[in-house]
Scaffold this active site. Sequence first.
Site, mmCIF file in Angstrom:
data_model
loop_
_atom_site.group_PDB
_atom_site.id
_atom_site.type_symbol
_atom_site.label_atom_id
_atom_site.label_comp_id
_atom_site.label_asym_id
_atom_site.label_seq_id
_atom_site.Cartn_x
_atom_site.Cartn_y
_atom_site.Cartn_z
ATOM 1 N N VAL A 15 0.929 -1.236 0.001
ATOM 2 C CA VAL A 15 0.158 -0.137 -0.049
ATOM 3 C C VAL A 15 1.065 1.202 0.075
ATOM 4 O O VAL A 15 1.514 1.703 0.975
ATOM 5 C CB VAL A 15 -0.959 -0.092 1.127
ATOM 6 N N HIS A 16 1.335 1.601 -1.088
ATOM 7 C CA HIS A 16 2.151 2.855 -1.414
ATOM 8 C C HIS A 16 1.505 4.176 -1.564
ATOM 9 O O HIS A 16 0.298 4.341 -1.549
ATOM 10 C CB HIS A 16 3.289 2.698 -2.251
ATOM 11 N N ALA A 17 2.183 5.256 -1.574
ATOM 12 C CA ALA A 17 1.529 6.578 -1.597
ATOM 13 C C ALA A 17 0.590 6.878 -2.530
ATOM 14 O O ALA A 17 -0.649 7.337 -2.174
ATOM 15 C CB ALA A 17 2.684 7.680 -1.797
ATOM 16 N N ALA B 269 -2.706 4.813 -1.524
ATOM 17 C CA ALA B 269 -2.962 5.123 -0.262
ATOM 18 C C ALA B 269 -3.668 6.315 -0.258
ATOM 19 O O ALA B 269 -4.830 6.602 0.558
ATOM 20 C CB ALA B 269 -1.657 5.011 0.648
ATOM 21 N N TYR C 155 10.765 1.238 -1.780
ATOM 22 C CA TYR C 155 9.487 2.364 -2.100
ATOM 23 C C TYR C 155 9.228 3.040 -0.756
ATOM 24 O O TYR C 155 9.121 4.322 -0.835
ATOM 25 C CB TYR C 155 8.212 1.618 -2.719
#
Lengths: 90, 572
Positions: free
Chosen positions: A14-16, A19, B124
């Site tokens: 769940v990245h930027a 999200a 990341y």
Amino acid sequence: MAEQLLKVTSESGVHARPATKLINKASQYSSDLTIESNGKHANLKSIMGVMAMGIQQGAVVKVTARGSDEEDALTGIAEVFISEGLGEKQ
Amino acid sequence: MTEKIKGIAASAGIAIAKTFILRNPDLSFERKTVEDKEAEKKKLNDALDISKKELNEIKATAERELGKDKAEVFSAHLMFLSDPEFVGQIESKIDSDSLSAESALQDVSTFFIQTFESMSDNAYMRERAADVRDVSKRLLAHLLGVSFTSPASITEETVIIAEDLTPSDTAQLNRKYVKGFATNVGGRTSHSAIMSRSMEIPAVVGTKTVLEKAKDGETAIVDGLNGEVILDPTNEEIKAYSQKAAAYKEQQAEWKKLVNEPTKTKDGAHVILGANIGNPGDVTGVVNNGGEAIGLYRTEFLYMGRDQLPTEDEQFDAYKEVVEKMKGKPVVIRTLDIGGDKKLKYLPLPEEMNPFLGFRAIRLCLERQDIFRTQLRALLRASAFGKLRIMFPMIATINEFREAKKILLEEKDKLVAAGTKVSDDLQVGMMMEIPAAAVLADQFAKEADFFSIGTNDLIQYTMAADRMNEHVSYLYQPCNPSILRLVSHVIDAAHKEGHWAGMCGEMAGDATAIPLLLALGLDEFSMSATSILPARSQLLTLSQEELAKHKEAFLNLNTADEVLEYVKTKMK
């Protein structure tokens, strides 16, 4: 109170970007929304809180909603989760 | 005085211009407590408002310059500034600890930066620490009433020199003026490196010292091809690099025209140019560079950096994603090659004297069949979604290959019996990386559907020289006639049985080796994605028939140097 389990299949977890979409969606509801995974939890309306959880590929997350529109909120969150390629309903 | 500094080549190309040094503003302050908490919260809110206004402007510029996708990162920055946890924690620190807004901000941002940075197995997320640092810096500057140099103020051709470029710095870069940049920190996957590649601005990162050594306004050369920065170059150097830059630009434009072209030699022979990948995410680069296949998908990254074995479904998803993204183009997936140099923390393996000659790859898989069978089932299930080919690594004997194939067919039968769809056009091949197998290639060709020559290992095993040992690294000789004879034998053996032979080592993308491999009849060349277009452009100028006439001659030379000289003078 309503709950939904979701499985993260996205390679980067769940990245930027996704999200951000999740938080935007969560903010549209009046219910309190929390996300829980691997013993950690956060306010689903907080990007910092969600990102600090470091949810990775393979994780199963529990979204809990409390409030007048809790069922709608869970449906909306699950839709964004799937359409952003984060994962699938468990 | 001229100074050459080595760094990491982050974005290809060459830039020559005057330097613009982007210094961090002085954001030092004294940590203190306050009496009037309400005034402090008002100060915080004012700073938040100005920062949001600025970020909205930067976001609009970024959308214009970089596209909506890349500007999304500023949406995240804007959200940080409205975040209930971030702002809430700062406010509550002002309230409960009577801290000044600056001190409270510092505590809260440090907490989040450390949290993101500690996610050591997720590059990341670690990069997101840079986003928090970036947005906190802006907020702090406004709290302190400090303004800082903005890259947006640049109005002449420059090369930017900085400690690091934040996402907002990068977004403000005007491509018309910013010709390149060099930074002290960063790696190939850092934010500035990714951005520089997408903006196609030459960049060298991770120089450690460029900021200390550069003077504002002096001429600098950023060589993003070799990862070098030259400060205050001589006239000769400027001239040489200008020529190199012009040649590269011309070449690049030519290469780009070939993205959708088939790889055909001058005399009409068709070879396949494929790419080696480690993750499903790498496929985009392969497609953008016109790859005609995945010649090697190393599956071990699925197993690394985690606490337990990947499940069958996790593997299935990854394999399916790759074959689907390749839309019917062939994808060769290598089964687990672990052990030796690559170890898993959840799979204890005995220490070995010579790990490269030890318990690894297919040897491990045949013993740990639980791991092997899980992977094979995932591969078989994914095979229904595209053109998937399975390849076994480190095969030394016919029995190993038979055993591996037998296990594969057992799993296939079980899946089919259970009603699971499996491709009926599944090729099963092997890596040719152990000399014993290469010598016996004619026998193997009766049982395997294809060969892929792994030159990195084949060379070190044939020469009996560890390529990491600097004392013997001179023996890493791809063009030694001994290696070329083995390669030739493997290709001939495959062709005799009507099969294809590929190569997935460094050698396949090497401009010197390409004419030799074409002469030997190699069918598939697999390399890093960015080498595909240069290789295709080279192959267009070569004639397989003409080169094949030299085969006997170069296979009968004595040394690698003689071969290299021969290619240069006779095989163009």
